[in-house]
Design a protein around this motif. Sequence first.
Motif, PDB file in Angstrom:
ATOM      1  N   LEU A  23       0.839  -1.193   0.000  1.00  0.00           N
ATOM      2  CA  LEU A  23       0.000   0.000   0.000  1.00  0.00           C
ATOM      3  C   LEU A  23       0.881   1.252   0.000  1.00  0.00           C
ATOM      4  N   GLN A  59      -5.462   3.810  -8.180  1.00  0.00           N
ATOM      5  CA  GLN A  59      -6.617   3.470  -7.350  1.00  0.00           C
ATOM      6  C   GLN A  59      -6.223   3.416  -5.878  1.00  0.00           C
ATOM      7  N   LEU A  60      -5.073   2.848  -5.566  1.00  0.00           N
ATOM      8  CA  LEU A  60      -4.643   2.761  -4.173  1.00  0.00           C
ATOM      9  C   LEU A  60      -4.368   4.138  -3.570  1.00  0.00           C
ATOM     10  N   ASP A  64      -9.708   4.879   0.361  1.00  0.00           N
ATOM     11  CA  ASP A  64      -9.361   4.688   1.766  1.00  0.00           C
ATOM     12  C   ASP A  64      -8.863   3.256   1.919  1.00  0.00           C
ATOM     13  N   THR A  65      -7.552   3.086   1.927  1.00  0.00           N
ATOM     14  CA  THR A  65      -6.964   1.742   1.967  1.00  0.00           C
ATOM     15  C   THR A  65      -7.176   1.060   3.318  1.00  0.00           C
ATOM     16  N   ASN A  66      -7.574   1.817   4.346  1.00  0.00           N
ATOM     17  CA  ASN A  66      -7.878   1.204   5.641  1.00  0.00           C
ATOM     18  C   ASN A  66      -9.066   0.261   5.542  1.00  0.00           C
ATOM     19  N   LEU A  68      -9.672  -1.772   2.995  1.00  0.00           N
ATOM     20  CA  LEU A  68      -9.380  -2.921   2.140  1.00  0.00           C
ATOM     21  C   LEU A  68      -9.118  -4.183   2.963  1.00  0.00           C
ATOM     22  N   LEU A  77     -11.229  -4.127  -6.452  1.00  0.00           N
ATOM     23  CA  LEU A  77     -10.355  -3.011  -6.101  1.00  0.00           C
ATOM     24  C   LEU A  77     -10.711  -1.771  -6.917  1.00  0.00           C
ATOM     25  N   GLN A  80     -13.834   0.180  -5.798  1.00  0.00           N
ATOM     26  CA  GLN A  80     -13.882   0.847  -4.496  1.00  0.00           C
ATOM     27  C   GLN A  80     -14.154   2.340  -4.689  1.00  0.00           C
ATOM     28  N   ARG A  82     -13.860   6.197  -4.609  1.00  0.00           N
ATOM     29  CA  ARG A  82     -12.690   7.073  -4.563  1.00  0.00           C
ATOM     30  C   ARG A  82     -12.952   8.306  -3.699  1.00  0.00           C
TER      31      ARG A  82
END
Length: 92
Positions: A23, A59-60, A64-66, A68, A77, A80, A82
């Motif tokens: 990440l 995208q990452l 909000d990568t929290n 995932l 993915l 998700q 944005r």
Amino acid sequence: MKKCEWCESTKIQTGEETVYWELPDGRRAITITSTPSVHCFSCTMNYQCEETIKEIEDQLLLIDTNLLPETISYESLLQQPRLLKRNYFDFT
């Protein structure tokens, strides 16, 4: 005709692979299943083309990568929600 990005052979096949991605904040890595990939029969490399890499990395940065899970499919993915519409740090 498409060529291998590593050895330039035309003996390639597209498919899907499982990949592992760190990440952007470096806190953890996730597993991304069913990721578009290329396999070269000449040099035996399995890789993702630049377009796929850019899609994943953008995208990452934009989600909000929290939220995932440890494992997610490539399509999930990209679906998700944005936080921003696009990567404003990409000047290409």
